[in-house]
Design a protein around this motif. Structure first.
Motif, PDB file in Angstrom:
ATOM      1  N   ARG A  66       0.832  -1.209   0.000  1.00 34.35           N
ATOM      2  CA  ARG A  66       0.000   0.000   0.000  1.00 34.35           C
ATOM      3  C   ARG A  66       0.864   1.256   0.000  1.00 34.35           C
ATOM      4  N   ASN A  67       1.932   1.262   0.760  1.00 33.76           N
ATOM      5  CA  ASN A  67       2.833   2.418   0.760  1.00 33.76           C
ATOM      6  C   ASN A  67       3.458   2.634  -0.622  1.00 33.76           C
ATOM      7  N   LEU A  68       3.813   1.546  -1.302  1.00 34.94           N
ATOM      8  CA  LEU A  68       4.344   1.665  -2.655  1.00 34.94           C
ATOM      9  C   LEU A  68       3.283   2.222  -3.603  1.00 34.94           C
ATOM     10  N   TRP A  69       2.045   1.779  -3.440  1.00 33.16           N
ATOM     11  CA  TRP A  69       0.952   2.279  -4.278  1.00 33.16           C
ATOM     12  C   TRP A  69       0.747   3.783  -4.054  1.00 33.16           C
ATOM     13  N   ALA A 138      -6.772  -1.557  10.365  1.00 29.10           N
ATOM     14  CA  ALA A 138      -6.480  -0.215  10.868  1.00 29.10           C
ATOM     15  C   ALA A 138      -4.969   0.013  10.909  1.00 29.10           C
ATOM     16  N   ASP A 139      -4.220  -0.991  11.328  1.00 25.17           N
ATOM     17  CA  ASP A 139      -2.764  -0.872  11.379  1.00 25.17           C
ATOM     18  C   ASP A 139      -2.166  -0.738   9.981  1.00 25.17           C
ATOM     19  N   VAL A 140      -2.655  -1.557   9.034  1.00 26.60           N
ATOM     20  CA  VAL A 140      -2.149  -1.491   7.664  1.00 26.60           C
ATOM     21  C   VAL A 140      -2.405  -0.106   7.066  1.00 26.60           C
ATOM     22  N   LEU A 141      -3.594   0.432   7.311  1.00 26.46           N
ATOM     23  CA  LEU A 141      -3.990   1.707   6.708  1.00 26.46           C
ATOM     24  C   LEU A 141      -3.594   2.919   7.547  1.00 26.46           C
ATOM     25  N   ALA A 142      -3.089   2.666   8.757  1.00 25.10           N
ATOM     26  CA  ALA A 142      -2.687   3.743   9.680  1.00 25.10           C
ATOM     27  C   ALA A 142      -3.850   4.682   9.983  1.00 25.10           C
ATOM     28  N   ILE A 143      -4.992   4.072  10.322  1.00 25.05           N
ATOM     29  CA  ILE A 143      -6.196   4.832  10.685  1.00 25.05           C
ATOM     30  C   ILE A 143      -6.802   4.208  11.939  1.00 25.05           C
TER      31      ILE A 143
END
Length: 180
Positions: A66-69, A138-143
């Motif tokens: 996701r960060n790369l995207w 939530a952790d993956v998306l930082a929300i």
């Protein structure tokens, strides 16, 4: 042997189908998704020493991808090209009326998912397809976890409205103990 017991490289290879599915949901292009997955694998291999044993490997990989995207989208200043599944002649299904109806329903759902806001689509794929918990998503998306829950509820509502598939009434009568 469980995936947790596999060497890092083998675990990464076993996880590729999940990673590719998430990548396709983010960028809506199989070619771009393949590039993202390759970049995510390269980054994971370079950073393998930063992976903490005992934590969720899938969440760690989803976060890298996701960060790369996000980096890719920022560079392009657009979400990139999308691919319409109805234009794909190389996707085949068994013949027959049931298969035709299933393909039409799949196309409807795929189009409805494609029309979701990016934030809703990400949460829907991580929770409903990749089976991450709300906390892990939530952790993956930082929300915050509450944001995951509200985005997922909106995504489900929008899908229900767009596709006409609504099981809410059936579930509510069962939940209330009714004899509907």
């Amino acid at each position: 042997m469980k995936h947790d017991d596999l060497p890092f490289e083998d675990r990464l290879v076993a996880f590729l189908p999940n990673l590719r599915r998430f990548a396709i949901s983010l960028c809506r292009s199989r070619e771009t998704a393949d590039d993202l997955v390759q970049a995510a694998c390269e980054r994971a291999l370079r950073s393998s020493d930063s992976f903490e044993p005992g934590t969720r490997f899938d969440a760690w990989m989803f976060r890298i991808l996701r960060n790369l995207w996000i980096d890719h989208a920022r560079r392009l200043k657009t979400a990139g090209p999308s691919e319409d599944i109805s234009e794909r002649n190389d996707i085949s299904v068994p013949s027959g009326e049931a298969a035709s109806h299933a393909r039409m329903a799949l196309n409807d759902v795929a189009q409805a998912i494609d029309q979701l806001a990016d934030e809703q689509r990400e949460v829907l794929i991580l929770v409903c397809v990749e089976e991450l918990s709300y906390r892990e998503a939530a952790d993956v998306l930082a929300i915050p976890i509450g944001t995951v829950m509200s985005r997922l509820a909106r995504a489900r509502k929008n899908l229900s409205e767009t596709t006409g598939i609504n099981l809410g009434a059936e579930r509510s009568s069962v939940m209330k103990g009714g004899n509907a």
